[in-house]
Design a protein around this motif. Structure first.
Motif, PDB file in Angstrom:
ATOM      1  N   LYS A 191       0.791  -1.289   0.048  1.00 15.16           N
ATOM      2  CA  LYS A 191      -0.090   0.105   0.222  1.00 15.16           C
ATOM      3  C   LYS A 191       0.845   1.253   0.177  1.00 15.16           C
ATOM      4  CE  LYS A 191      -4.528  -0.788   0.207  1.00 15.16           C
ATOM      5  NZ  LYS A 191      -5.503  -0.344  -0.782  1.00 15.16           N
ATOM      6  N   SER A 192       2.006   1.051   0.769  1.00 16.17           N
ATOM      7  CA  SER A 192       2.806   2.053   0.852  1.00 16.17           C
ATOM      8  C   SER A 192       3.679   2.628  -0.543  1.00 16.17           C
ATOM      9  CB  SER A 192       3.882   2.106   1.815  1.00 16.17           C
ATOM     10  OG  SER A 192       3.553   2.081   3.236  1.00 16.17           O
ATOM     11  N   GLU A 245       2.310   1.913  -3.400  1.00 17.89           N
ATOM     12  CA  GLU A 245       0.951   2.317  -4.285  1.00 17.89           C
ATOM     13  C   GLU A 245       0.559   3.832  -3.792  1.00 17.89           C
ATOM     14  OE1 GLU A 245      -3.954   1.606  -4.485  1.00 17.89           O
ATOM     15  OE2 GLU A 245      -2.559   0.039  -3.874  1.00 17.89           O
ATOM     16  N   LEU A 246       0.790   4.245  -2.659  1.00 16.06           N
ATOM     17  CA  LEU A 246       0.617   5.435  -2.222  1.00 16.06           C
ATOM     18  C   LEU A 246       1.549   6.323  -2.668  1.00 16.06           C
ATOM     19  CD1 LEU A 246      -0.823   7.741  -0.474  1.00 16.06           C
ATOM     20  CD2 LEU A 246       0.598   7.071   1.364  1.00 16.06           C
ATOM     21  N   LYS A 261      -7.632   9.606  -3.345  1.00 16.90           N
ATOM     22  CA  LYS A 261      -6.988   8.237  -3.501  1.00 16.90           C
ATOM     23  C   LYS A 261      -5.883   8.238  -2.662  1.00 16.90           C
ATOM     24  CE  LYS A 261      -8.168   6.961  -8.109  1.00 16.90           C
ATOM     25  NZ  LYS A 261      -7.847   6.652  -9.503  1.00 16.90           N
ATOM     26  N   CYS A 262      -5.177   9.331  -2.457  1.00 13.51           N
ATOM     27  CA  CYS A 262      -3.895   9.176  -1.614  1.00 13.51           C
ATOM     28  C   CYS A 262      -4.367   9.110  -0.129  1.00 13.51           C
ATOM     29  CB  CYS A 262      -3.062  10.608  -1.823  1.00 13.51           C
ATOM     30  SG  CYS A 262      -2.179  10.589  -3.292  1.00 13.51           S
ATOM     31  N   GLU A 289      -7.402   7.961   1.053  1.00 16.56           N
ATOM     32  CA  GLU A 289      -7.650   6.602   1.272  1.00 16.56           C
ATOM     33  C   GLU A 289      -6.643   5.576   1.454  1.00 16.56           C
ATOM     34  OE1 GLU A 289     -10.318   5.664  -2.095  1.00 16.56           O
ATOM     35  OE2 GLU A 289     -11.918   6.935  -1.653  1.00 16.56           O
ATOM     36  N   ALA A 290      -5.781   5.876   0.716  1.00 19.44           N
ATOM     37  CA  ALA A 290      -4.653   4.971   0.794  1.00 19.44           C
ATOM     38  C   ALA A 290      -3.776   5.240   2.043  1.00 19.44           C
ATOM     39  CB  ALA A 290      -3.631   5.011  -0.320  1.00 19.44           C
ATOM     40  N   SER A 291      -3.643   6.670   2.681  1.00 20.12           N
ATOM     41  CA  SER A 291      -3.077   6.790   3.724  1.00 20.12           C
ATOM     42  C   SER A 291      -3.901   6.219   4.948  1.00 20.12           C
ATOM     43  CB  SER A 291      -2.906   8.324   3.869  1.00 20.12           C
ATOM     44  OG  SER A 291      -1.916   8.855   2.994  1.00 20.12           O
ATOM     45  N   SER A 324      -5.990   3.762   4.967  1.00 15.85           N
ATOM     46  CA  SER A 324      -5.975   2.283   4.835  1.00 15.85           C
ATOM     47  C   SER A 324      -4.557   1.879   5.605  1.00 15.85           C
ATOM     48  CB  SER A 324      -5.817   1.619   3.541  1.00 15.85           C
ATOM     49  OG  SER A 324      -5.866   0.426   3.540  1.00 15.85           O
TER      50      SER A 324
END
Length: 294
Positions: A86-87, A89-90, A160-161, A163-165, A167
Motif C-alpha cells: 500500500k505504501s 501504491e501511495l 485516492k492518496c 484513502e490509501a493513507s 488504509s
C-alpha cells in the motif's frame, strides 16, 4: 544337682528377660528413628510431586503461549507486507498527483483555489468596486474557476492518496497491536520458561534431601531388622528355657505322684494283710480304704 540345674535355668531366664527388655527398647528407639526418616522422605516426595505438577502446568501454559505467538507472527507479517504494498501504491499516487499538478500548471491545492475564489467574490459583494475593477475581479474569478475545474483530477488523486493513507494507518495500528500482543505473550512465555528452570532446580535439590532421608531410613531399617532377628532368637532361647523348666516341673510332679501312689499302695497292702490276719483297723487304715474307694 536337679536344684542346681533349676537355679541355673532360672538365672539364665532372668538374664534372657533383661536382654530381651533391652532389645525391645532398642527396637522401639530404632523404629521411631526409622519412621521419622521415612516421614521426612515422604514429605520430600510430596513436595517433588507438587513441583512436578507446577512444572507441567507452566509447560502447558508456555507451550500454549508459544503456539499463539507462532500463529500471530504470520498474520503480522502478512499485514506488514500489505502495508509495504500500500505504501508503494501511495508513493505512486503521490508521484502521479505531483506530475498532474505540474502538467496543469496548478501549484495550489483545489481547496486553496476555492478559498481564493470565495475571497474575490466576497470582495465584489462588500466593497462595491468600480466597473473596471469588477471586470478585472470577475476575470480573475473566471480564471480561478477554470483552474479549479482543471484541478478535479488532482482532487480525485488527492482522495485516492487520502484513502490509501487511511488504509495504511489502520493496517499499521492492527500490525502494531498484533506485534504488542506477540511481545507480551513472548515475555509471558519466557517467564514461564524461567519458572520451569527455577522449579526444576528446586526439584533437583529436594531429590538430594529425599535420597538422603531414604538412605538414613534404610540404615535404621537394616539395624531394626538386625535387632529384631536378635530379639526373635532371644525369645526362642527364653521359650526353650521355659520348656526345660516346664519339663523339670512336670517330671518332679510326676515323680511325686508315682511316689505317693507307691506309698499308698504299700499302705493298701498293709491294710489287706491286717484284714487277712483279722486285726483291728485304725483310722488311718480306714482312710486308705476310702482313698482307693473300698
Amino acid at each position: 544337682m536337679e536344684s542346681q540345674n533349676i537355679r541355673e535355668l532360672v538365672n539364665e531366664l532372668h538374664k534372657q528377660r533383661q536382654e530381651i527388655s533391652a532389645l525391645r527398647q532398642a527396637l522401639n528407639d530404632l523404629d521411631r528413628e526409622k519412621e521419622s526418616w521415612f516421614r521426612k522422605k515422604e514429605e520430600f516426595s510430596s513436595r517433588i510431586r507438587e513441583n512436578i505438577k507446577k512444572v507441567r502446568e507452566c509447560k502447558s501454559k508456555r507451550d500454549s503461549l508459544t503456539k499463539e505467538v507462532k500463529e500471530l507472527k504470520p498474520k503480522r507479517d502478512l499485514i506488514n507486507k500489505e502495508i509495504a504494498s500500500k505504501s508503494s501504491e501511495l508513493d505512486k499516487l503521490k508521484k502521479e498527483k505531483t506530475e498532474l499538478s505540474k502538467s496543469l500548471e496548478i501549484r495550489d491545492s483545489p481547496s486553496k483555489i476555492r478559498q481564493q475564489m470565495e475571497k474575490l467574490e466576497f470582495k465584489i459583494e462588500t466593497e462595491t468596486p468600480s466597473f473596471e475593477k469588477e471586470k478585472e475581479l470577475m476575470k480573475k474569478i473566471k480564471n480561478l474557476k477554470k483552474m479549479y475545474d482543471a484541478s478535479s483530477e488532482i482532487m480525485e488523486a488527492d482522495n485516492k492518496c487520502k484513502e490509501a493513507s487511511d488504509s495504511i494507518r489502520k493496517m499499521r495500528k492492527e500490525a502494531n497491536d498484533i506485534h504488542k500482543s506477540i511481545q507480551e505473550k513472548a515475555k509471558e512465555s519466557q517467564l514461564m520458561h524461567e519458572e520451569i528452570l527455577k522449579i526444576s532446580a528446586e526439584i533437583d535439590k529436594i531429590k538430594i534431601d529425599e535420597e538422603e532421608s531414604f538412605k538414613r531410613f534404610s540404615e535404621f531399617k537394616k539395624k531394626f531388622n538386625e535387632i529384631n532377628m536378635k530379639l526373635k532368637a532371644k525369645l526362642k532361647e527364653m521359650n526353650d528355657i521355659h520348656s526345660k523348666l516346664d519339663k523339670i516341673h512336670f517330671e518332679k510332679k510326676e515323680k511325686r505322684r508315682q511316689e505317693q501312689e507307691s506309698f499308698l499302695k504299700s499302705k493298701e497292702d498293709a491294710v489287706n494283710e491286717k484284714l487277712k490276719r483279722g486285726e483291728k483297723l485304725t483310722t488311718e487304715d480306714l482312710l486308705v480304704f476310702q482313698k482307693f474307694g473300698k
